[in-house]
Design an enzyme around this catalytic site. Sequence first.
Site, mmCIF file in Angstrom:
data_model
loop_
_atom_site.group_PDB
_atom_site.id
_atom_site.type_symbol
_atom_site.label_atom_id
_atom_site.label_comp_id
_atom_site.label_asym_id
_atom_site.label_seq_id
_atom_site.Cartn_x
_atom_site.Cartn_y
_atom_site.Cartn_z
ATOM 1 N N ASN A 201 -75.701 -110.554 19.963
ATOM 2 C CA ASN A 201 -75.260 -109.735 18.837
ATOM 3 C C ASN A 201 -73.851 -110.184 18.477
ATOM 4 O O ASN A 201 -72.910 -109.897 19.210
ATOM 5 C CB ASN A 201 -75.285 -108.249 19.246
ATOM 6 C CG ASN A 201 -74.719 -107.347 18.166
ATOM 7 O OD1 ASN A 201 -74.434 -107.789 17.055
ATOM 8 N ND2 ASN A 201 -74.559 -106.073 18.490
ATOM 9 N N TRP A 202 -73.738 -110.886 17.377
ATOM 10 C CA TRP A 202 -72.434 -111.448 17.006
ATOM 11 C C TRP A 202 -71.497 -110.428 16.360
ATOM 12 O O TRP A 202 -70.350 -110.732 16.088
ATOM 13 C CB TRP A 202 -72.643 -112.639 16.058
ATOM 14 C CG TRP A 202 -72.985 -113.898 16.785
ATOM 15 C CD1 TRP A 202 -73.527 -113.997 18.038
ATOM 16 C CD2 TRP A 202 -72.799 -115.238 16.332
ATOM 17 N NE1 TRP A 202 -73.694 -115.307 18.380
ATOM 18 C CE2 TRP A 202 -73.261 -116.092 17.348
ATOM 19 C CE3 TRP A 202 -72.308 -115.798 15.159
ATOM 20 C CZ2 TRP A 202 -73.231 -117.478 17.232
ATOM 21 C CZ3 TRP A 202 -72.282 -117.169 15.034
ATOM 22 C CH2 TRP A 202 -72.736 -118.007 16.063
ATOM 23 N N LYS A 203 -72.030 -109.249 16.051
ATOM 24 C CA LYS A 203 -71.219 -108.204 15.400
ATOM 25 C C LYS A 203 -70.527 -108.805 14.163
ATOM 26 O O LYS A 203 -71.126 -109.661 13.505
ATOM 27 C CB LYS A 203 -70.245 -107.591 16.407
ATOM 28 C CG LYS A 203 -70.997 -107.133 17.667
ATOM 29 C CD LYS A 203 -70.205 -106.283 18.597
ATOM 30 C CE LYS A 203 -71.077 -105.904 19.788
ATOM 31 N NZ LYS A 203 -70.429 -104.996 20.724
ATOM 32 N N HIS B 166 -77.324 -99.403 16.929
ATOM 33 C CA HIS B 166 -76.260 -99.806 17.854
ATOM 34 C C HIS B 166 -75.214 -98.690 17.893
ATOM 35 O O HIS B 166 -74.952 -98.040 16.880
ATOM 36 C CB HIS B 166 -75.634 -101.129 17.389
ATOM 37 C CG HIS B 166 -74.748 -101.730 18.421
ATOM 38 N ND1 HIS B 166 -73.475 -101.255 18.659
ATOM 39 C CD2 HIS B 166 -74.948 -102.740 19.304
ATOM 40 C CE1 HIS B 166 -72.936 -101.962 19.646
ATOM 41 N NE2 HIS B 166 -73.807 -102.867 20.055
ATOM 42 N N GLU C 74 -77.729 -99.719 26.222
ATOM 43 C CA GLU C 74 -76.338 -100.180 26.186
ATOM 44 C C GLU C 74 -75.403 -98.999 26.423
ATOM 45 O O GLU C 74 -75.064 -98.276 25.463
ATOM 46 C CB GLU C 74 -76.014 -100.786 24.816
ATOM 47 C CG GLU C 74 -76.823 -102.010 24.464
ATOM 48 C CD GLU C 74 -76.086 -102.883 23.446
ATOM 49 O OE1 GLU C 74 -75.897 -104.067 23.744
ATOM 50 O OE2 GLU C 74 -75.684 -102.390 22.387
ATOM 51 N N GLY D 105 -67.986 -104.178 25.800
ATOM 52 C CA GLY D 105 -66.676 -104.802 25.595
ATOM 53 C C GLY D 105 -65.614 -104.417 26.618
ATOM 54 O O GLY D 105 -64.444 -104.740 26.448
ATOM 55 N N GLY E 239 -73.010 -109.365 23.694
ATOM 56 C CA GLY E 239 -72.029 -109.344 22.610
ATOM 57 C C GLY E 239 -71.080 -110.514 22.727
ATOM 58 O O GLY E 239 -71.427 -111.662 22.425
ATOM 59 N N GLY E 240 -69.882 -110.249 23.222
ATOM 60 C CA GLY E 240 -68.816 -111.250 23.298
ATOM 61 C C GLY E 240 -69.239 -112.598 23.870
ATOM 62 O O GLY E 240 -68.880 -113.648 23.320
HETATM 63 P P1 13P Z 1 -70.412 -106.958 24.956
HETATM 64 O O1 13P Z 1 -71.396 -107.907 25.602
HETATM 65 O O2 13P Z 1 -69.306 -107.651 24.246
HETATM 66 O O3 13P Z 1 -69.972 -105.903 25.916
HETATM 67 O O4 13P Z 1 -71.221 -106.194 23.777
HETATM 68 C C1 13P Z 1 -72.459 -105.649 24.068
HETATM 69 C C2 13P Z 1 -73.096 -105.208 22.808
HETATM 70 O O5 13P Z 1 -72.637 -104.286 22.146
HETATM 71 C C3 13P Z 1 -74.277 -105.950 22.368
HETATM 72 O O6 13P Z 1 -74.950 -105.286 21.354
#
Ligand code: 13P
Length: 252
Positions: A12-14, A99, A169, A175, A235-236
Amino acid sequence: MSKNKNLLIAGNWKMNGSRRSLSIVSLLMKYIKTKKFKNTHVLICPPFTLINSFTTLAKRSKLMVGAQDCSNKALGAYTGEVSPSMLVDVGSQAVILGHSERREYHNESNKLIHDKVSNALGTDLLTIVCLGESLFQKKRGNTLRVIGEQLRKSLPDNINVKNMVIAYEPIWAIGSGLIPENDDIYKVHHFISQKLISRYGNKAKKIKILYGGSVNKKNASAILSIQYVDGALVGGASLKFSDFKAILEFCN
Ligand code: 13P
């Protein structure tokens, strides 16, 4: 890692990425090709602006491309919205819904997410619904109650199990570099699995349950080995090819 696990590893690149990020897609495509993954599917969900160029590049590859949200409406005068069929039109194969960042910053309710899920499942999109408790809720011992309620209210009665995916999640793990104990992940995933089976029957065993929240190359192997964990929503660590590749190394 169990050899029989059929995993989905999703990035998930946000709100990150630009046209320069196409180089990451190329590297991923090459990597997936050389690895010849049998039981692992890899998905990248960039912002809307990049979906078309990513799907065009990844057309003949096994790399899947998806979106991070869609509308609950089919088409019409809804400024700023993108419908599931528009995502399909540009080659998107999946969508992430509910999300916690959308629930929190955009006030998305379970009802709205429910309607988005119905809309997405009306197309052939793989529909990933996120659930998760806050630290406050966890500390009060309410994790399963919160997850149960989100699950019940965010999913419609009519689902196509083939296209349904759940992502657990914990909000406090996103994060933060913090993750739940393995046993706590097991308990929540087992709970979700039981709830899905009691609502939709045995066919619900096909629904993958991903874990998300601070997944990285150091913890991925242990997390992916937990029973009822069918993959990860990253995510990250999905933004850098070397980090995402290191997570994918544990699959197969
Ligand atoms: P991180 O892996 O950066 O904690 O983010 C998780 C996330 O929100 C994936 O949707």
